[in-house]
Each structure stands twice: as structure tokens, then as C-alpha cells.
Design an enzyme around this catalytic site. Sequence first.
Site, PDB file in Angstrom:
ATOM      1  N   VAL A  23       0.818  -1.230   0.000  1.00  0.00           N
ATOM      2  CA  VAL A  23       0.000   0.000   0.000  1.00  0.00           C
ATOM      3  C   VAL A  23       0.851   1.281   0.000  1.00  0.00           C
ATOM      4  O   VAL A  23       0.399   2.342  -0.405  1.00  0.00           O
ATOM      5  CB  VAL A  23      -1.031  -0.038   1.167  1.00  0.00           C
ATOM      6  CG1 VAL A  23      -0.350   0.117   2.527  1.00  0.00           C
ATOM      7  CG2 VAL A  23      -2.117   1.006   1.000  1.00  0.00           C
ATOM      8  N   GLY A  24       2.095   1.162   0.483  1.00  0.00           N
ATOM      9  CA  GLY A  24       2.977   2.341   0.488  1.00  0.00           C
ATOM     10  C   GLY A  24       3.521   2.716   1.867  1.00  0.00           C
ATOM     11  O   GLY A  24       3.938   3.866   2.080  1.00  0.00           O
ATOM     12  N   LYS A  25       3.594   1.756   2.780  1.00  0.00           N
ATOM     13  CA  LYS A  25       4.068   2.047   4.143  1.00  0.00           C
ATOM     14  C   LYS A  25       5.525   2.492   4.166  1.00  0.00           C
ATOM     15  O   LYS A  25       5.861   3.483   4.819  1.00  0.00           O
ATOM     16  CB  LYS A  25       3.909   0.809   5.056  1.00  0.00           C
ATOM     17  CG  LYS A  25       2.488   0.355   5.265  1.00  0.00           C
ATOM     18  CD  LYS A  25       2.407  -0.901   6.113  1.00  0.00           C
ATOM     19  CE  LYS A  25       3.108  -2.087   5.545  1.00  0.00           C
ATOM     20  NZ  LYS A  25       2.584  -2.553   4.243  1.00  0.00           N
ATOM     21  N   ASP A  90       7.660   1.320  10.288  1.00  0.00           N
ATOM     22  CA  ASP A  90       7.026   0.694   9.128  1.00  0.00           C
ATOM     23  C   ASP A  90       6.340  -0.594   9.573  1.00  0.00           C
ATOM     24  O   ASP A  90       7.001  -1.593   9.808  1.00  0.00           O
ATOM     25  CB  ASP A  90       8.131   0.389   8.106  1.00  0.00           C
ATOM     26  CG  ASP A  90       7.621  -0.286   6.856  1.00  0.00           C
ATOM     27  OD1 ASP A  90       6.402  -0.451   6.698  1.00  0.00           O
ATOM     28  OD2 ASP A  90       8.460  -0.650   6.015  1.00  0.00           O
TER      29      ASP A  90
HETATM   30  N1  LIG Z   1       2.384   7.501  -2.876  1.00  0.00           N
HETATM   31  C1  LIG Z   1       2.718   6.638  -3.822  1.00  0.00           C
HETATM   32  N2  LIG Z   1       2.398   6.879  -5.107  1.00  0.00           N
HETATM   33  C2  LIG Z   1       2.745   6.012  -6.075  1.00  0.00           C
HETATM   34  N3  LIG Z   1       3.389   4.849  -5.862  1.00  0.00           N
HETATM   35  C3  LIG Z   1       3.720   4.546  -4.610  1.00  0.00           C
HETATM   36  C4  LIG Z   1       3.400   5.433  -3.514  1.00  0.00           C
HETATM   37  N4  LIG Z   1       3.858   4.871  -2.369  1.00  0.00           N
HETATM   38  C5  LIG Z   1       4.439   3.694  -2.726  1.00  0.00           C
HETATM   39  N5  LIG Z   1       4.383   3.523  -4.062  1.00  0.00           N
HETATM   40  C6  LIG Z   1       4.939   2.383  -4.805  1.00  0.00           C
HETATM   41  O1  LIG Z   1       4.207   1.204  -4.437  1.00  0.00           O
HETATM   42  C7  LIG Z   1       5.089   0.093  -4.230  1.00  0.00           C
HETATM   43  C8  LIG Z   1       4.927  -0.414  -2.787  1.00  0.00           C
HETATM   44  O2  LIG Z   1       5.338   0.605  -1.887  1.00  0.00           O
HETATM   45  P1  LIG Z   1       5.968   0.272  -0.468  1.00  0.00           P
HETATM   46  O3  LIG Z   1       6.213   1.594   0.202  1.00  0.00           O
HETATM   47  O4  LIG Z   1       7.135  -0.651  -0.621  1.00  0.00           O
HETATM   48  O5  LIG Z   1       4.744  -0.495   0.212  1.00  0.00           O
HETATM   49  P2  LIG Z   1       4.645  -1.303   1.588  1.00  0.00           P
HETATM   50  O6  LIG Z   1       5.799  -0.892   2.440  1.00  0.00           O
HETATM   51  O7  LIG Z   1       3.320  -0.912   2.169  1.00  0.00           O
HETATM   52  O8  LIG Z   1       4.660  -2.750   1.215  1.00  0.00           O
HETATM   53  C9  LIG Z   1       6.498   0.599  -4.539  1.00  0.00           C
HETATM   54  O9  LIG Z   1       6.808   0.240  -5.865  1.00  0.00           O
HETATM   55  C10 LIG Z   1       6.381   2.117  -4.372  1.00  0.00           C
HETATM   56  O10 LIG Z   1       7.306   2.803  -5.185  1.00  0.00           O
HETATM   57  N1  LIG Z   2       3.461 -11.214  10.350  1.00  0.00           N
HETATM   58  C1  LIG Z   2       3.603 -11.530   9.052  1.00  0.00           C
HETATM   59  N2  LIG Z   2       3.232 -12.724   8.589  1.00  0.00           N
HETATM   60  C2  LIG Z   2       3.376 -13.072   7.294  1.00  0.00           C
HETATM   61  N3  LIG Z   2       3.905 -12.266   6.375  1.00  0.00           N
HETATM   62  C3  LIG Z   2       4.286 -11.067   6.809  1.00  0.00           C
HETATM   63  C4  LIG Z   2       4.154 -10.632   8.133  1.00  0.00           C
HETATM   64  N4  LIG Z   2       4.612  -9.354   8.221  1.00  0.00           N
HETATM   65  C5  LIG Z   2       5.038  -9.025   6.993  1.00  0.00           C
HETATM   66  N5  LIG Z   2       4.848 -10.048   6.152  1.00  0.00           N
HETATM   67  C6  LIG Z   2       5.263 -10.122   4.758  1.00  0.00           C
HETATM   68  C7  LIG Z   2       4.369  -9.456   3.778  1.00  0.00           C
HETATM   69  C8  LIG Z   2       5.318  -8.946   2.731  1.00  0.00           C
HETATM   70  O1  LIG Z   2       5.564  -9.971   1.763  1.00  0.00           O
HETATM   71  C9  LIG Z   2       6.607  -8.685   3.488  1.00  0.00           C
HETATM   72  C10 LIG Z   2       6.826  -7.235   3.872  1.00  0.00           C
HETATM   73  O2  LIG Z   2       5.622  -6.565   4.098  1.00  0.00           O
HETATM   74  P1  LIG Z   2       5.308  -5.088   3.492  1.00  0.00           P
HETATM   75  O3  LIG Z   2       3.842  -4.893   3.776  1.00  0.00           O
HETATM   76  O4  LIG Z   2       5.633  -5.121   2.045  1.00  0.00           O
HETATM   77  O5  LIG Z   2       6.179  -4.151   4.267  1.00  0.00           O
HETATM   78  O6  LIG Z   2       6.525  -9.461   4.654  1.00  0.00           O
END
Ligand SMILES: Nc1ncnc2c1ncn2[C@@H]1O[C@H](COP(=O)(O)OP(=O)(O)O)[C@@H](O)[C@H]1O
Ligand SMILES: Nc1ncnc2c1ncn2[C@H]1C[C@H](O)[C@@H](COP(=O)(O)O)O1
Length: 222
Positions: A23-25, A90
Amino acid sequence: MNLRDKYNIPHNSVITIAGTVGVGKSTMTNALARALDFKTSFEKVDSNPYLDKFYADFERWSFHLQIYFLAERFKEQKKIFEYGGGFIQDRSIYEDTGIFAKMHYEKGTMSEVDYETYTNLFDAMVMTPYFPHPDLLIYLEGSLDDILSRIKLRGRPMEQQTPVEYWEEMHHRYENWINNFNSCPVLRLNINDYDIMTDEQTIEPIIERIGYFIEQSKLLKK
Ligand SMILES: Nc1ncnc2c1ncn2[C@@H]1O[C@H](COP(=O)(O)OP(=O)(O)O)[C@@H](O)[C@H]1O
Ligand SMILES: Nc1ncnc2c1ncn2[C@H]1C[C@H](O)[C@@H](COP(=O)(O)O)O1
């Protein structure tokens, strides 16, 4: 004046970013930490010894992965406490149990005894008066389609190979979870309402809302 002072955000605040995978955390964690001059706390993905194995075989590895994440997050929690706050984190520790462990248990990919062992450990470590809850949880929400595009865009191989139904189930569970979450104050942000990737200045209205939320929750505590 910097944005932290402008919006009266205490320098020792702890803000955690929650929301489904992709989602973009992490992006939001970095942007807020830069804007507020806070430290970051990230979950371990690349160096996680169980994550690839888990995606290849949920049943075999779900318990191991939960224990690993719990230990890692607890160490991060301790670090945040030792520094005296001033962190953007995060992912919250609450999602491990409220989303992931529960989902795998209810879908049959974590056994009942493993789930009980895990939740007992989680409750003993986290749900105690000694565990400091964050000052604010920022919940990022967006449509399933947008989230699937982001997972694809980021391109982690094990996530690409996971069926869409997994992300759909998780998306649905997140909505229910956040509607019932009350362990700390929550600020909900829709990912279509900001665009920090193309214009980092758009972080300012978010910081204004954070300042307001922290102030309000302090008043409510009094
Ligand atoms: N505000 C935003 N607008 C567009 N793309 C985004 C935004 N935030 C994140 N992304 C893109 O979405 C993907 C997932 O973001 P990420 O921050 O790694 O998510 P999470 O940590 O929730 O798993 C990445 O490719 C990132 O560049
Ligand atoms: N508690 C969890 N159990 C299973 N999988 C998990 C857990 N916490 C994170 N994850 C996984 C989901 C993603 O594949 C990566 C990193 O999460 P992200 O939301 O992309 O920061 O780890």
C-alpha cells in the site's frame, strides 16, 4: 521553522504506519521521517530467512515466520524505547496477530496449537501495561486494484507468484481489522489523496493532520 515545530509534533513521538502489503508504508515511513527529522524502524524483508520459504509453503513455515517477525519487532520496540522515541515505524506489531497469524490459522495454513502458542507469546509480550503503544497509527488504505498494481510494480518475486486471492483476502481482513482497532489513536489516509512520490511537498497537509491528531488524543487522555 521546520514542519515538526510548525505543527507542534513532540520530538519523542512514535508514529506507526499500518496497511496491507504494497500500500505504500515504507515510502510513507521514509517521507515522514525526512520531513520530521525522525528515525525509522523498518521490518526486515531482504534478510528475512523465512520469507521466501513461507511464500513457497505456508503450512510448513507460517509459525516460524510469525515467531521471527515477533522477535524482530520486539527488538525494534526496545530500540525505540531506548532512544526515547522520535520514530516512524514501518508496520505495527498489531498487524502480525490481528491480520497475518489469524488469517493463516483461519485459512488452515497454521495449526491450532501453533496459533495458540503464538498468541499466548504475543499477549505475554505485547498486551501488558509495560508495552508502550504508539502515539499514532497511520492507516493507509486504497482499492484492491491499486494495491495489486503496486505489488506488481515493486516486483518482489515471491509476492508475484502468490495468487491474487491471497491479497484479496488480506485486503478484506484489513478493513475489518481497522474498523475495530482501538489500541491507540488512528489517522486514516487514502492513497489517492496524496502524491508524495511526484511531489514531496504534499507531505505537509499530512503532517498538519498528524499534529492535530496527536494534540486531540492528548486532550482526550486528560
Ligand atoms: N504515494 C505513492 N504513489 C505512487 N506509488 C507509490 C506510492 N507509495 C508507494 N508507491 C509504490 O508502491 C510500491 C509499494 O510501496 P511500499 O512503500 O514498498 O509499500 P509497503 O511498504 O506498504 O509494502 C512501490 O513500488 C512504491 O514505489
Ligand atoms: N506477520 C507476518 N506474517 C506473514 N507475512 C508477513 C508478516 N509481516 C510481513 N509479512 C510479509 C508481507 C510482505 O511480503 C513482506 C513485507 O511486508 P510489506 O507490507 O511489504 O512491508 O513481509
